[in-house]
Design an enzyme around this catalytic site. Structure first.
Site, PDB file in Angstrom:
ATOM      1  N   SER A 293       0.833  -1.203   0.000  1.00 47.13           N
ATOM      2  CA  SER A 293       0.000   0.000   0.000  1.00 47.13           C
ATOM      3  C   SER A 293       0.873   1.262   0.000  1.00 47.13           C
ATOM      4  CB  SER A 293      -0.961  -0.053   1.194  1.00 47.13           C
ATOM      5  OG  SER A 293      -2.013   0.867   1.040  1.00 47.13           O
TER       6      SER A 293
ATOM      7  N   ASP B 125      -9.708  -5.355  -4.457  1.00 48.26           N
ATOM      8  CA  ASP B 125      -9.149  -4.369  -3.525  1.00 48.26           C
ATOM      9  C   ASP B 125     -10.104  -3.180  -3.433  1.00 48.26           C
ATOM     10  OD1 ASP B 125      -7.603  -2.337  -2.268  1.00 48.26           O
ATOM     11  OD2 ASP B 125      -5.753  -3.255  -2.990  1.00 48.26           O
TER      12      ASP B 125
ATOM     13  N   HIS C  29      -7.494  -5.857  -0.213  1.00 48.79           N
ATOM     14  CA  HIS C  29      -6.332  -4.995  -0.026  1.00 48.79           C
ATOM     15  C   HIS C  29      -5.340  -5.598   0.967  1.00 48.79           C
ATOM     16  CE1 HIS C  29      -4.088  -1.271  -0.131  1.00 48.79           C
ATOM     17  NE2 HIS C  29      -4.127  -1.188   1.185  1.00 48.79           N
TER      18      HIS C  29
END
Length: 272
Positions: free
Chosen positions: A95, A224, A252
């Site tokens: 991320s 995601d 995610h």
């Protein structure tokens, strides 16, 4: 605790276990190096040296009022890797950490980095603007800012549901993982988390991606709900030596909920 003091005086906490080729893990917002527990244990047992730091303002690192931006995050990593004299390293980012990885490699990694892995990562750029019409509207990030800045305890308690895809049919909340996400988030600085939203959503990594020549593996879940899947093919296309693996239905937070699959694919990439 293992810490280094970077040039502005902020202390950066890190874990450094084992010997062998180093793998450096870069966590996502608003978490800490603890989010890599599964990967740290797995790769340690595979004979690698594993390192995970807490980004400034996160986890056990110092809660500085300034420097909660991508360039400073990356400068902190550069100081840490120099202090540990890491060479031939693999850098793995999830991320926000994926953005940190690609900018570190582009700006500071020459001669130190062998390969990189971007997981559910924010590059090339998340926010919607004239050059990125398919991006996420700024209003969404303003909502995240409001929840983070002013109702953080409850907001962070609710956030993992979409993060891990538990709002999908047939999925159930894994309470231990949810509470661990909340624990990590609440350890950090509310100011750093608030300011970090701009860092992960508005930083443009396109030139960084274009400049990187080492092999880069891009992993992204097709379900995601935090960083849209359409980011991943764009990143892979900008890289000189990029490989994309996509996962139908993965969320995610797949390094945690789908660790067996993710670890296997990272290991194969490192050994290839």
């Amino acid at each position: 605790m293992s810490t280094i003091k970077v040039k502005d005086g902020t202390e950066i906490y890190y874990k450094d276990w084992g010997t062998g080729q180093p793998i450096v893990f870069h966590h996502g917002w608003p978490l800490s190096g603890d989010d890599w527990d599964n990967q740290m244990m797995f790769f340690l047992q595979q004979g690698y040296r594993v390192i995970a730091h807490d980004r400034r303002g996160h986890g056990r690192s110092g809660q500085s009022a300034n420097g909660n931006d991508m360039d400073t995050y990356v400068a902190d990593v550069a100081e840490l890797t120099a202090a540990l004299d890491l060479k031939d390293a693999i850098h793995v980012g999830h991320s926000t950490g994926g953005g940190e990885v690609i900018r570190y490699v582009a700006k500071h990694g020459k001669g130190r980095v062998a390969k990189a892995v971007l997981i559910s990562a924010v590059p090339p750029i998340m926010v919607q603007n004239e050059s990125n019409p398919e991006g996420v509207p700024l209003s969404i990030f303003d909502e995240i800012r409001q929840g983070t800045g002013f109702t953080r305890a409850q907001y962070f308690y609710d956030f993992p549901v979409a993060f891990y895809g538990w709002n999908r049919e047939g999925k159930t909340v894994q309470e231990g993982i949810k509470h661990n996400w909340w624990r990590q988030g609440m350890m950090g600085s509310v100011l750093a988390h608030y300011q970090g939203i701009k860092a992960f959503s508005e930083t443009d990594f396109r030139e960084d991606l274009k400049s990187v020549e080492i092999p880069v593996l891009v992993l992204h879940g097709e379900d995601d709900q935090i960083v849209p899947f359409n980011q991943a093919p764009k990143s892979a296309a900008l890289l000189k030596n990029g490989t994309l693996i996509s996962y139908p239905g993965f969320p995610h937070g797949m390094p945690t909920t789908e660790a067996e699959t993710i670890n296997k694919d990272i290991l194969a990439f490192i050994k290839s």
